[in-house]
Design an enzyme around this catalytic site. Structure first.
Site, PDB file in Angstrom:
ATOM      1  N   PHE A 111      41.014 -34.843-105.105  1.00 19.36           N
ATOM      2  CA  PHE A 111      41.444 -34.149-103.889  1.00 19.36           C
ATOM      3  C   PHE A 111      42.441 -35.022-103.120  1.00 19.36           C
ATOM      4  CE2 PHE A 111      40.772 -33.188 -99.297  1.00 19.36           C
ATOM      5  CZ  PHE A 111      41.399 -31.954 -99.325  1.00 19.36           C
ATOM      6  N   GLN A 112      43.560 -34.445-102.768  1.00 17.22           N
ATOM      7  CA  GLN A 112      44.643 -35.130-102.046  1.00 17.22           C
ATOM      8  C   GLN A 112      45.169 -36.348-102.780  1.00 17.22           C
ATOM      9  OE1 GLN A 112      43.431 -35.486 -97.866  1.00 17.22           O
ATOM     10  NE2 GLN A 112      44.317 -33.470 -97.545  1.00 17.22           N
ATOM     11  N   LYS A 161      41.235 -45.887-101.053  1.00 14.19           N
ATOM     12  CA  LYS A 161      40.216 -45.813-100.013  1.00 14.19           C
ATOM     13  C   LYS A 161      39.089 -46.827-100.207  1.00 14.19           C
ATOM     14  CE  LYS A 161      37.458 -42.519 -97.398  1.00 14.19           C
ATOM     15  NZ  LYS A 161      37.093 -41.113 -97.191  1.00 14.19           N
ATOM     16  N   MET A 483      77.674 -26.377 -88.900  1.00 17.44           N
ATOM     17  CA  MET A 483      78.451 -27.103 -89.899  1.00 17.44           C
ATOM     18  C   MET A 483      78.593 -26.284 -91.182  1.00 17.44           C
ATOM     19  SD  MET A 483      80.280 -29.648 -90.454  1.00 17.44           S
ATOM     20  CE  MET A 483      80.029 -31.202 -89.611  1.00 17.44           C
TER      21      MET A 483
HETATM   22  C1  LIG Z   1      66.986 -30.986 -94.112  1.00 18.93           C
HETATM   23  C2  LIG Z   1      68.365 -30.430 -94.264  1.00 18.93           C
HETATM   24  N1  LIG Z   1      68.545 -29.170 -94.701  1.00 18.93           N
HETATM   25  C3  LIG Z   1      69.806 -28.660 -94.824  1.00 18.93           C
HETATM   26  C4  LIG Z   1      70.896 -29.412 -94.519  1.00 18.93           C
HETATM   27  C5  LIG Z   1      72.304 -28.846 -94.683  1.00 18.93           C
HETATM   28  N2  LIG Z   1      72.966 -28.750 -93.362  1.00 18.93           N
HETATM   29  C6  LIG Z   1      73.808 -29.695 -92.908  1.00 18.93           C
HETATM   30  S1  LIG Z   1      74.350 -29.395 -91.359  1.00 18.93           S
HETATM   31  C7  LIG Z   1      73.488 -27.957 -91.279  1.00 18.93           C
HETATM   32  C8  LIG Z   1      73.530 -27.106 -90.057  1.00 18.93           C
HETATM   33  C9  LIG Z   1      72.943 -27.765 -88.864  1.00 18.93           C
HETATM   34  O1  LIG Z   1      72.804 -26.799 -87.866  1.00 18.93           O
HETATM   35  P1  LIG Z   1      72.504 -27.170 -86.367  1.00 18.93           P
HETATM   36  O2  LIG Z   1      71.343 -28.101 -86.280  1.00 18.93           O
HETATM   37  O3  LIG Z   1      72.397 -25.926 -85.586  1.00 18.93           O
HETATM   38  O4  LIG Z   1      73.781 -28.018 -85.947  1.00 18.93           O
HETATM   39  P2  LIG Z   1      75.315 -27.589 -85.753  1.00 18.93           P
HETATM   40  O5  LIG Z   1      76.012 -27.860 -87.039  1.00 18.93           O
HETATM   41  O6  LIG Z   1      75.352 -26.147 -85.374  1.00 18.93           O
HETATM   42  O7  LIG Z   1      75.791 -28.497 -84.674  1.00 18.93           O
HETATM   43  C10 LIG Z   1      72.790 -27.732 -92.465  1.00 18.93           C
HETATM   44  C11 LIG Z   1      71.957 -26.556 -92.741  1.00 18.93           C
HETATM   45  C12 LIG Z   1      70.651 -30.737 -94.089  1.00 18.93           C
HETATM   46  N3  LIG Z   1      71.654 -31.576 -93.792  1.00 18.93           N
HETATM   47  N4  LIG Z   1      69.393 -31.204 -93.938  1.00 18.93           N
END
Ligand SMILES: Cc1ncc(C[n+]2csc(CCOP(=O)(O)OP(=O)(O)O)c2C)c(N)n1
Lengths: 586, 183
Positions: A111-112, A161, A483
């Site tokens: 488990f875990q 553990k 982005m």
């Molecule tokens: C954990 C994770 N999932 C997906 C991505 C791909 N990704 C890079 S920037 C982004 C958008 C970020 O959106 P937001 O936080 O609203 O910031 P904004 O770009 O609008 O300033 C994504 C999905 C990532 N960098 N990290």
């Protein structure tokens, strides 16, 4: 002193000077949580183990001391994996302790149970599965030694553990903390080779268009003061990568700002035209180089890095120097002075002129919102930067807001910019800010976050509220995964796929208040200043300012992924000038 | 100006075989770390053999890789970053003695058996077991020789084969280039 493994583990951490553990309990690690009650170490109970990892990172970035997190086995260990990978790519000193099922149960799908050392092998600098209680002190000693020396990084200690179980007679032993480690294969070399320093000096004296390309290694080496001295002695302009913002003051006349995919035109172009690139604790990341074969085509390279594997990994340097970058810079300064610096340098006034020409023509720029339009993220960050003390610590998420943060905040102090550069981990900022504030309680700490990122780790604001860690969050809500939207607009013909969030779902103000934060929404540029002042007046709770931003802003300049740095796009208002210039140069 | 990529393409012709002798701490998981590193970074292993040394704190891993010089240099540096790797030397036919062991079970009929025995004799191989239509032989030698023997036996029909991969030690008195070692 006769102790059991759990007591020995906590005692060892105390002897390593640990002040704070970011952690979360559970079955396998339970025995270790008992002696925490009697320990001088502060334990901060997070809301998700990923948060514990990023808090440890934020703490380490801000204080320079190793961050410590502790979680249980299985799902908790897998939850902390993202933070370990993040710390690995950004060379963050961190020690992570994971519980493990009893030694006899390992391999039985108990488990875990998960193969924590196997899973984390490639995302830690080292990991250790401890098999005997009496090995715990040495494991801790080694973990801290490895995490903090050479090229820093995360080290994981996996603790079955049974060896920490107070009910197990075999878990008791005569405790003694080792004074030395016995690691015959690990003796990091940090002193620069004088012959290589002399070679480097020769190139510096001959150079006509040199640039100092500074990376996070300079911060890790506590080398900012040496960097300023070296830059001033040589009058060589400095670019600071995303990992090195603040390592050299933005207000310094030699500072060209950030290079790379969203760097500014001058920083990018100065590297492209340079005849000598002095890479200092930087690693030729693809986000900096763009297409490698077109990167700084005329430059000779001096590459200082404590990790010799970085030499020639991407670009073969003329002079590789495997050393701590502070020590290397100090050696360069001494050697330069002995060789007639500054008088002995080539006349570089043409280079200086060329650089200031670029700075004048292509500064960072954006258009302020028109009447009735929502906020511009760049404006919010400029205001935040202007209205906060210069030593304010800023942690960032990942996305457009991160790039705007790096571009528009004025960094004049080292260790004030904390972000996930290598792994690009969304959700990094809130826990990292909490870790930084826990380590530096007297400093103002802001997180710059996006609405996408916020929703990944916002629950840690409850940790901050409960544990009285009054961080401030600037949430730049553009209702999009901005982005990604930008890439779809630019490289997928505007076909937007799964990038739309919502301005008002969730209601960020209510959510923040429900988590014990003070919160306000800001939509009008004229309200920005007052809101920031209001946030700064509150110090008994975390504060979340939701800045409603336009949904269409683009980060410029930009070099397309895999493109050449010579093909940088500047702000649309500057692009025609640049195009004309390029045409004329043909 | 050289980039790693250009160096790589310019030197494609220089891709060659290298024998690395890697001294590691005798701790659990070390082999996994080494194997993982090769897999993760896309390096090609031709063979890998591991065994304890005279000093029971250490084991020696002999790794044969095919790589061009810049890649070899990365392999060595990345390997040396593993905390448990103590020393890496490069062994070459000039400065070392090299051996590999092969066991092979070959089809052998009444008619082909004499011919097979001739081959076995040429390579100073030893017959370990004989059955009605098969024989199992063992041979130790330089990898290139064993390659030849394997080819010669293949025409008769290889039933099963197991090779150890090359192991090597420096020649007595020979200078072996130490690529990395902890001070
Ligand atoms: C954990 C994770 N999932 C997906 C991505 C791909 N990704 C890079 S920037 C982004 C958008 C970020 O959106 P937001 O936080 O609203 O910031 P904004 O770009 O609008 O300033 C994504 C999905 C990532 N960098 N990290």
């Amino acid at each position: 002193m006769r102790l059991n493994g759990a007591q020995a583990l906590i005692k060892s951490l105390e002897l390593e000077g640990v002040e704070i553990i970011f952690g979360y309990p559970g079955g396998a690690i339970l025995p270790v949580y008992d002696p925490i009650i009697d320990s001088s170490i502060r334990h901060i109970l997070v809301r998700h183990e990923q948060g514990a990892g990023h808090m440890a990172e934020g703490y380490a970035h801000a204080t320079g001391r190793p961050g410590v997190c502790m979680v249980t086995s299985g799902p908790a260990a897998t939850n902390v994996v993202t933070a370990l990978a993040d710390a690995m790519l950004d060379s963050v000193p961190m020690v992570c302790i994971t519980g493990q099922v009893a030694f006899a149960a390992i391999g039985t799908d108990a488990f875990q149970e998960c193969d924590t050392t196997g899973i984390t092998r490639s995302i830690t600098k080292h990991n250790i599965l401890v098999t005997k209680a009496s090995d715990i002190p040495m494991a801790v000693k080694e973990a801290f030694h490895i995490a903090t020396t050479g090229r820093p990084g995360p080290v994981l200690i996996d603790v079955p553990k049974n060896i920490v179980d107070a009910g197990n007679p075999d878990a008791y032993f005569e405790f003694e903390y080792p004074t030395e480690v016995d690691l015959p294969g690990y003796k990091p070399e940090i002193e620069p080779d004088q012959v290589q320093i002399a070679e480097a000096i020769k190139l510096m004296l001959e150079a006509e268009r040199p640039v100092l390309y500074v990376g996070g290694g300079v911060l890790k080496a506590r080398g900012s003061a040496a960097l300023v001295e070296l830059a001033e002695l040589t009058a060589i302009p400095v670019v600071t990568t995303l990992m090195a913002r603040g390592a050299f003051p933005d207000s310094h006349e030699l500072c060209l700002g950030m290079p790379g995919m969203h760097g500014n035109y001058t920083a990018i172009t100065a590297i492209q035209r340079s005849d000598l690139l002095i890479a200092m604790g930087s690693r030729f990341d693809d986000r900096v180089t763009g297409r490698v074969k077109d990167f700084a085509p005329d430059a000779k390279v001096i590459h200082v890095d404590i990790d010799p594997a970085e030499h020639g990994k991407v670009r073969v340097p003329e002079v590789p120097i495997a050393a701590d970058s502070r020590l290397a810079m100090e050696a360069m300064i001494a050697e330069l002075k002995a060789n007639g610096a500054p008088a002995a340098f080539k006349d570089r006034s043409a280079w200086r002129q060329q650089i200031s020409g670029w700075q004048e023509k292509y500064p960072l720029t954006y258009e302020q919102s028109t009447d009735g339009e929502l906020l511009k993220p760049q404006y919010v960050i400029e205001q935040l930067s202007a209205l906060n003390p210069p030593d304010t610590i800023v942690a960032s998420g990942v996305g457009q807001h991160q790039m705007f943060g790096s571009q528009y905040w004025k960094f004049d102090h080292p260790y004030t910019w904390i972000n996930s550069g290598g792994l690009g981990t969304m959700g990094f900022s809130i826990p990292a800010a909490i870790g930084a504030k826990a380590g530096m309680p007297d400093r103002t700490v802001w997180a710059i976050d996006g609405d996408g990122c916020f929703q990944m780790t916002a629950q840690e604001l409850i940790t901050a509220a409960v544990d009285k860690i009054p961080v401030k969050i600037a949430l730049l809500n553009n209702s999009f995964l901005g982005m990604v939207q930008q890439w779809q607009d630019m490289f997928y013909e505007g076909r937007r796929s799964e990038v739309q969030m919502s301005y008002d779902l969730p209601d960020y103000v209510k959510w923040s208040e429900a988590m014990g934060c003070a919160s306000r929404r800001v939509e009008d540029p004229n309200e920005v200043e007052a809101a920031i002042e209001w946030a700064n007046s509150i110090n008994d709770r975390p504060v979340v300012l939701e800045f409603r931003c336009v949904d269409s802003e683009r980060v410029f300049p930009m070099v397309a992924a895999g493109g050449s740095n010579d093909e940088v796009y500047v702000d649309p208002s500057q692009q025609s000038t640049l195009d004309a210039e390029r045409e004329a140069a043909k | 100006m050289r980039t790693e990529q250009e160096t790589t393409s310019a030197a494609v012709a220089e891709v060659s075989r290298h024998t690395l002798s890697v001294l590691v701490e005798n701790k659990s998981g070390v082999l996994a770390r080494v194997a993982d590193l090769f897999a993760r970074r896309g390096y090609n292993i031709l063979s890998l053999a591991v065994a304890p040394t005279a000093d029971d704190r250490f084991s020696r891993i002999t790794i044969v890789v095919i790589a061009e010089q810049a890649v070899l240099s990365q392999i060595v540096k990345q390997l040396f970053k593993l905390i448990n790797v103590v020393k890496i030397a490069e062994l070459s036919p000039g400065n070392s003695v090299e051996r590999e062991l092969m066991l092979a079970t070959v089809r052998a009929t009444e008619q082909t058996r004499p011919e097979i025995m001739d081959i076995v004799g040429d390579y100073t191989a030893v017959v370990l077991a004989e059955g009605d239509n098969q024989i199992t032989i063992s041979v130790g030698g330089a990898t290139a020789e064993i390659d030849q023997l394997e080819e010669a036996l293949r025409v008769h029909g290889l039933v099963e084969i197991q090779r150890t991969g090359q192991i090597a030690l420096p020649k007595i008195g020979a200078e072996v280039p130490i690529l990395r070692a902890s001070k």
